[in-house]
Each structure stands twice: as C-alpha cells, then as structure tokens.
Design a protein around this motif. Sequence first.
Motif, PDB file in Angstrom:
ATOM      1  N   ASN A  33       0.862  -1.173   0.000  1.00 34.29           N
ATOM      2  CA  ASN A  33       0.000   0.000   0.000  1.00 34.29           C
ATOM      3  C   ASN A  33       0.903   1.227   0.000  1.00 34.29           C
ATOM      4  O   ASN A  33       1.670   1.423   0.941  1.00 34.29           O
ATOM      5  CB  ASN A  33      -0.887  -0.028   1.247  1.00 34.29           C
ATOM      6  CG  ASN A  33      -2.051   0.914   1.161  1.00 34.29           C
ATOM      7  OD1 ASN A  33      -2.036   1.858   0.378  1.00 34.29           O
ATOM      8  ND2 ASN A  33      -3.049   0.670   1.977  1.00 34.29           N
ATOM      9  N   LEU A  34       0.832   2.035  -1.053  1.00 33.81           N
ATOM     10  CA  LEU A  34       1.633   3.250  -1.170  1.00 33.81           C
ATOM     11  C   LEU A  34       0.703   4.452  -1.141  1.00 33.81           C
ATOM     12  O   LEU A  34      -0.285   4.490  -1.882  1.00 33.81           O
ATOM     13  CB  LEU A  34       2.432   3.241  -2.472  1.00 33.81           C
ATOM     14  CG  LEU A  34       3.343   2.031  -2.700  1.00 33.81           C
ATOM     15  CD1 LEU A  34       3.891   2.042  -4.112  1.00 33.81           C
ATOM     16  CD2 LEU A  34       4.463   2.030  -1.678  1.00 33.81           C
ATOM     17  N   LYS A  35       1.049   5.438  -0.297  1.00 35.74           N
ATOM     18  CA  LYS A  35       0.178   6.610  -0.132  1.00 35.74           C
ATOM     19  C   LYS A  35       0.966   7.895  -0.256  1.00 35.74           C
ATOM     20  O   LYS A  35       2.090   7.996   0.230  1.00 35.74           O
ATOM     21  CB  LYS A  35      -0.432   6.583   1.273  1.00 35.74           C
ATOM     22  CG  LYS A  35      -1.839   6.156   1.339  1.00 35.74           C
ATOM     23  CD  LYS A  35      -2.335   6.270   2.772  1.00 35.74           C
ATOM     24  CE  LYS A  35      -3.817   6.042   2.800  1.00 35.74           C
ATOM     25  NZ  LYS A  35      -4.380   6.115   4.127  1.00 35.74           N
ATOM     26  N   SER A  36       0.338   8.853  -0.913  1.00 35.30           N
ATOM     27  CA  SER A  36       0.832  10.228  -0.890  1.00 35.30           C
ATOM     28  C   SER A  36      -0.349  11.096  -0.490  1.00 35.30           C
ATOM     29  O   SER A  36      -1.436  10.588  -0.219  1.00 35.30           O
ATOM     30  CB  SER A  36       1.380  10.631  -2.262  1.00 35.30           C
ATOM     31  OG  SER A  36       0.324  10.806  -3.189  1.00 35.30           O
ATOM     32  N   SER A  37      -0.183  12.390  -0.492  1.00 34.38           N
ATOM     33  CA  SER A  37      -1.283  13.264  -0.081  1.00 34.38           C
ATOM     34  C   SER A  37      -2.456  13.198  -1.060  1.00 34.38           C
ATOM     35  O   SER A  37      -3.605  13.388  -0.670  1.00 34.38           O
ATOM     36  CB  SER A  37      -0.794  14.708   0.054  1.00 34.38           C
ATOM     37  OG  SER A  37      -0.269  15.156  -1.186  1.00 34.38           O
ATOM     38  N   ALA A  38      -2.198  12.906  -2.329  1.00 26.21           N
ATOM     39  CA  ALA A  38      -3.276  12.902  -3.322  1.00 26.21           C
ATOM     40  C   ALA A  38      -3.583  11.525  -3.895  1.00 26.21           C
ATOM     41  O   ALA A  38      -4.621  11.334  -4.523  1.00 26.21           O
ATOM     42  CB  ALA A  38      -2.921  13.847  -4.479  1.00 26.21           C
ATOM     43  N   MET A  39      -2.709  10.542  -3.677  1.00 24.37           N
ATOM     44  CA  MET A  39      -2.901   9.264  -4.351  1.00 24.37           C
ATOM     45  C   MET A  39      -2.606   8.090  -3.417  1.00 24.37           C
ATOM     46  O   MET A  39      -1.760   8.185  -2.529  1.00 24.37           O
ATOM     47  CB  MET A  39      -1.982   9.169  -5.578  1.00 24.37           C
ATOM     48  CG  MET A  39      -2.263   7.955  -6.407  1.00 24.37           C
ATOM     49  SD  MET A  39      -1.319   7.782  -7.948  1.00 24.37           S
ATOM     50  CE  MET A  39      -0.489   9.273  -8.205  1.00 24.37           C
ATOM     51  N   ALA A  90      -5.605  -5.114  -7.428  1.00 20.24           N
ATOM     52  CA  ALA A  90      -4.796  -3.905  -7.511  1.00 20.24           C
ATOM     53  C   ALA A  90      -5.719  -2.718  -7.758  1.00 20.24           C
ATOM     54  O   ALA A  90      -6.746  -2.859  -8.423  1.00 20.24           O
ATOM     55  CB  ALA A  90      -3.774  -4.015  -8.640  1.00 20.24           C
ATOM     56  N   GLY A  91      -5.348  -1.575  -7.201  1.00 23.94           N
ATOM     57  CA  GLY A  91      -6.207  -0.418  -7.383  1.00 23.94           C
ATOM     58  C   GLY A  91      -5.495   0.889  -7.138  1.00 23.94           C
ATOM     59  O   GLY A  91      -4.351   0.938  -6.686  1.00 23.94           O
ATOM     60  N   ILE A  92      -6.235   1.943  -7.449  1.00 24.41           N
ATOM     61  CA  ILE A  92      -5.734   3.300  -7.282  1.00 24.41           C
ATOM     62  C   ILE A  92      -6.887   4.190  -6.817  1.00 24.41           C
ATOM     63  O   ILE A  92      -8.031   4.022  -7.242  1.00 24.41           O
ATOM     64  CB  ILE A  92      -5.127   3.840  -8.601  1.00 24.41           C
ATOM     65  CG1 ILE A  92      -4.521   5.223  -8.384  1.00 24.41           C
ATOM     66  CG2 ILE A  92      -6.149   3.835  -9.721  1.00 24.41           C
ATOM     67  CD1 ILE A  92      -3.697   5.729  -9.565  1.00 24.41           C
ATOM     68  N   ASP A  93      -6.566   5.113  -5.918  1.00 23.08           N
ATOM     69  CA  ASP A  93      -7.490   6.174  -5.514  1.00 23.08           C
ATOM     70  C   ASP A  93      -6.746   7.491  -5.690  1.00 23.08           C
ATOM     71  O   ASP A  93      -5.577   7.609  -5.288  1.00 23.08           O
ATOM     72  CB  ASP A  93      -7.927   6.008  -4.053  1.00 23.08           C
ATOM     73  CG  ASP A  93      -8.837   4.819  -3.863  1.00 23.08           C
ATOM     74  OD1 ASP A  93      -9.757   4.652  -4.675  1.00 23.08           O
ATOM     75  OD2 ASP A  93      -8.625   4.055  -2.901  1.00 23.08           O
ATOM     76  N   TYR A  94      -7.415   8.468  -6.277  1.00 15.32           N
ATOM     77  CA  TYR A  94      -6.768   9.742  -6.566  1.00 15.32           C
ATOM     78  C   TYR A  94      -7.685  10.891  -6.173  1.00 15.32           C
ATOM     79  O   TYR A  94      -8.858  10.918  -6.559  1.00 15.32           O
ATOM     80  CB  TYR A  94      -6.419   9.839  -8.059  1.00 15.32           C
ATOM     81  CG  TYR A  94      -5.733  11.117  -8.431  1.00 15.32           C
ATOM     82  CD1 TYR A  94      -4.429  11.369  -8.016  1.00 15.32           C
ATOM     83  CD2 TYR A  94      -6.385  12.082  -9.178  1.00 15.32           C
ATOM     84  CE1 TYR A  94      -3.795  12.554  -8.346  1.00 15.32           C
ATOM     85  CE2 TYR A  94      -5.755  13.266  -9.521  1.00 15.32           C
ATOM     86  CZ  TYR A  94      -4.459  13.501  -9.091  1.00 15.32           C
ATOM     87  OH  TYR A  94      -3.835  14.660  -9.408  1.00 15.32           O
ATOM     88  N   ALA A  95      -7.150  11.833  -5.423  1.00 15.47           N
ATOM     89  CA  ALA A  95      -7.895  13.032  -5.025  1.00 15.47           C
ATOM     90  C   ALA A  95      -7.671  14.104  -6.084  1.00 15.47           C
ATOM     91  O   ALA A  95      -6.614  14.735  -6.125  1.00 15.47           O
ATOM     92  CB  ALA A  95      -7.443  13.512  -3.656  1.00 15.47           C
TER      93      ALA A  95
END
Length: 159
Positions: A33-39, A90-95
């Motif tokens: 699980n990789l996280k940044s402020s927007a993704m 696998a997935g992605i979430d993006y703000a």
Amino acid sequence: MTFWRFPARTCRGFGFFQNVGRTRRQGLEAEVNLKSSAMQLYASYALVDARFLDALQIASNSPFADPDTGIIQVLPGNQIPAIPRHRIKAGIDYAVTDKLKVGGDALFVGSQYFVGDDNNQAAKLPSYTVFNVHASYQIDKTFQIYGRVDNLFDNRYAT
C-alpha cells in the motif's frame, strides 16, 4: 468443516449441511500500500491450496454423481471447489481536489472447480478479471455523494 450439500437428484433446489472430515487450507498473502497526499496505490496477492484430507462420499449436483443416489466419492487431495489458487487485486485512488476523489480496481481470480464438483471430475472453470471504478464528492463535512460501477466491462464469468 461443514459444506452446503444437495441431496439426491430427486430434491433439486433443496440442500443441507454435511460435515466433511478434515480439510486443509494453506498458502500465503502479500499486500503493498503506497500513499501520498493525493494518491493511494494498493495491490494484494493470495495463494491458497485448499484440499480435502479425508475420503468421503457426499451428495452432489455434479453430472458425475451416481445417477441413482446422487453420490460422489471424494478422495484425499481433491481440491475444495470455489476456492481459486490465485487471487490478485490492484487499485488506485486519486484526489482530484479536496472534495472530488476517483479510483478503480481490478480483481483477477484464478481457475477453480465449480461448487458441487468436490471430486474434481470436470475441467476447472477459467480464470477471470473484473474491473471496477468509483468516485466520491464531499458536499460538506456531513454529506457525500458516492458512486461505484462494478464489473465495468460487463465481463461474464462462472463460479
């Protein structure tokens, strides 16, 4: 372990639970699980080896069942149906903004025996992949609009 079983062919559509002796599920799971402020990016993998450890006779809706009794013979080492050996997500979430978020995921499910084929006589069902998308909009701190489309490409598959 208890399985949902169908009685002899004269009672199609009705079933019962039956203890099936010893079974074993073993394998491994891994997740990143990789996280940044927007993704956020995520992926997981599961490997499962699920088998019967005891010989048994059970009622089944399998076409390979005895035509008079509806019984099949399960041998030690037969794979438990409906449990795929491989599963990947696998997935992605993006703000897009502070209020608007979009994302999607894909699920791969490996081949498996269909429910009722506990003695593994038929060919395995083929593997499949399903794609899903979602989005949300935060109206205020109390209300949010959320939408999701499962099976985006209307993939047909059997379990």
